[in-house]
Design a protein around this motif. Structure first.
Motif: not given
Length: 599
Positions: A419-431, A456-468
């Motif tokens: 759960f510490a993995h950014p892909a998991v935490s960010l994707s879980s938050a986005w879902v 809004v959802s697409l914008g958050l997805a882009g922000l999540d990917f940059y952070c990841y």
């Protein structure tokens, strides 16, 4: 005598308890509930009630009870059909018979038809007198057509009431029950329709109709009272109350929707901010197809290598490869059987025999130990796997799941993808954010917001990917370890590009083949070997694995995997009157105790 009486009472209570449990034991749902009611000129009605049952388990039969107003109201001309086939009225309790009894103001149908996980369409047809009452200024139908004695939700509910005349300009109708219901009044056709997507368990559906008493001119159930104005006032009060409840419900939904929008957006922003507080790190392992070629055999068991290569729990191919590992170590022997006949088309049979008895006492090899205990001697064939009983297949599946889980834990992937993995935490938050957005739109019933929330959802997805991409959980040693395994995968995947003779001693095929099996590349590697070596050379470079080749492919992997997998997989117009939603409360109609079930 007193003790004897107490014992008899206890036994009787137990029998009642067991009998009640039997009635309740049937597990079923009702997927549709359609009622068609034809009102006759004498104020009586012909009822056609069709229910679709979906059973999940066994039952002996079906129950239905129709409540009536008093002793003067009666039910006659009953008929029962199951899947459009008639059921006989008979008291002998034989299959496909039914009984009809009256107890006070309840008529009880009991239909004897055993089911086991079946879907049944059951139709009850009967005639009810005194359904409509004629007054001096109006005729009234007031009936809880679906009573409150159903313990299940009723899906796809539709009730159609047909008057004996058309063009009934005086027709008015109100409906009571769940506020999600809808009522349609068609004056031209003399018809009222009540619809609900789902009626909650133990909830009634009531229809209250007023129309010209000349419609039921032959009705003898009548009164000289004038009640129309009183009934209209009563329904107006109930409608006002229902509208207030709907308004309150809409307000609560809007508040809930706003709360969900804030929570959903906040979850994603929180995940981004939390990850942004960590040190920047852009180290990631290479993708499976782009890892640089690595000729070094991984210093890892094949199941662990498969887990690191694909980031998944080891599958049956990994276990096939594990057997090859043990064969190379001299722990077991693998021998082809009936190669010409084949166990299946182009799939030969093999015998796996225990060589080192110590393997039967190794804690990590419980799955293999179970396989060696299938016969009187410590050996099993692919045919033995196919002939396992259901009980043994279930046990085998559980042992394989435990073996696979253990191998996955040994790969220690959790430190990469927990759960510490950014892909998991960010994707879980986005879902979670999108789920909140969707539920919010359902609550508020504002689907015009879909495009805005989508952006809004697409914008958050882009922000999540940059952070990841800027906060990797990997360290240099982890990336190197994974790239070593994936680089070995790419060399096997591209094996056909190389002249295998030129590789010389760099390639030890007896050690490579288990990894080729685990990576599902064995047929490709085998084809390359046949293209580069003669039969005599193959016997030398492959050693004990050479007999496992068949039809120019490494047949053991496919044959064992197919047999093993099969063993573990068990397991609106001028002619239309007022239409609208239901009102809460009740107008006092008869039939409230109606209901049903199964036994």
């Amino acid at each position: 005598m007193r003790k004897l009486g107490q014992l008899i009472l206890l036994l009787f209570s137990c029998c009642l308890f067991l009998g009640w449990n039997n009635v309740k034991a049937a597990d079923f749902s009702i997927d549709s509930y359609h009622v068609n009611i034809d009102i006759l000129a004498d104020g009586s009605a012909n009822v056609n009630r069709t229910l679709t049952y979906d059973f999940d388990g066994e039952a002996h039969g079906l129950l239905y009870q129709q409540a009536v107003r008093d002793q003067a109201q009666s039910l006659t001309d009953s008929k029962v059909f199951i899947n459009n086939q008639p059921v006989t009225l008979n008291a002998n309790q034989a299959n496909n018979t039914y009984t009809l009894t009256r107890e006070g103001n309840l008529y009880k149908f009991k239909v004897y038809h055993p089911v086991d996980g079946d879907q049944l369409k059951v139709t009850y047809k009967y005639h009810l007198n005194q359904v409509v009452k004629n007054y001096a200024d109006t005729a009234e139908l007031n009936w809880k057509i679906i009573g409150s004695n159903w313990d299940q939700d009723l899906a796809n509910v539709k009730i159609t009431i047909n008057l004996p005349k058309r063009n009934v300009k005086s027709l008015q109708a109100w409906s009571h029950g769940d506020l999600s219901g809808y009522t349609k009044v068609d004056k031209q056709r003399g018809q009222v329709t009540l619809s609900l997507a789902s009626n909650p368990a133990n909830s009634f559906v009531e229809a209250h109709l007023l129309f010209d008493p000349k419609v039921t001119f032959a009705n003898t159930y009548r009164s000289s009272e004038r009640v129309k104005a009183k009934i209209q006032a009563q329904e107006a009060a109930l409608a006002k109350k229902a509208n207030a409840a709907r308004k309150k419900q809409r307000l609560m939904h809007q508040i809930g929707a706003l709360f969900l929008l804030i929570v959903g957006f906040g979850l994603n922003v929180f995940a981004v901010l939390r990850l942004s507080c960590r040190p920047k790190n852009t180290l990631f392992p290479a993708s499976l197809k782009s890892a640089p070629h690595n000729f070094e055999i991984p210093d890892l068991p094949v199941a662990t290598a498969q887990a690191l290569c694909f980031f998944t729990q080891p599958n049956s191919y990994a276990f096939s490869a594990h057997l090859l590992e043990l064969e190379a170590q001299g722990q077991i022997a693998i021998e082809p059987l009936d190669v010409k006949k084949g166990l299946l088309k182009d799939q030969p049979n093999y015998l796996i025999t225990l060589v080192n008895a110590r393997l039967m006492h190794t804690p990590e090899e419980k799955l293999l130990q179970y396989l060696f205990k299938l016969n009187s001697k410590p050996a099993f064939s692919l045919k033995d796997l196919q002939n396992l009983s259901s009980k043994k297949k279930k046990r085998l599946a559980k042992l394989f799941e435990a073996w696979s889980k253990q191998a996955f834990e040994q790969a220690d992937i959790k430190k990469y993808q927990g759960f510490a993995h950014p892909a998991v935490s960010l994707s879980s938050a986005w879902v979670a954010t999108n789920l909140c957005f969707f539920i919010a739109m359902m609550f508020a019933n504002r689907w015009e917001l879909l495009s805005l929330l989508g952006l809004v959802s697409l914008g958050l997805a882009g922000l999540d990917f940059y952070c990841y991409k800027n906060h990797s959980p990997y360290i240099k040693e982890d990336v190197a370890k994974i790239n070593q395994v994936r680089g070995f995968y790419t060399i096997l995947d591209d094996i056909g590009r190389f002249d295998l003779h030129e590789l010389g001693e760099r390639i030890l095929w007896s050690e490579i083949m288990p990894y080729a099996v685990a990576f599902k590349l064995a047929p490709k590697v085998a084809k390359a070997l046949y293209a580069n070596f003669s039969e005599a050379e193959l016997a030398t470079v492959l050693g004990s694995y050479y007999p496992l080749f068949y039809h120019q492919s490494f047949a053991f992997a496919t044959s064992f995997n197919n047999s093993f997998t099969a063993a573990i997989v068990t397991y609106s117009s001028s002619s239309t009157g007022s239409s609208g939603g239901f009102s809460g409360g009740s107008s006092g109609g008869f039939g409230g105790s109606s209901g049903g079930g199964a036994f």
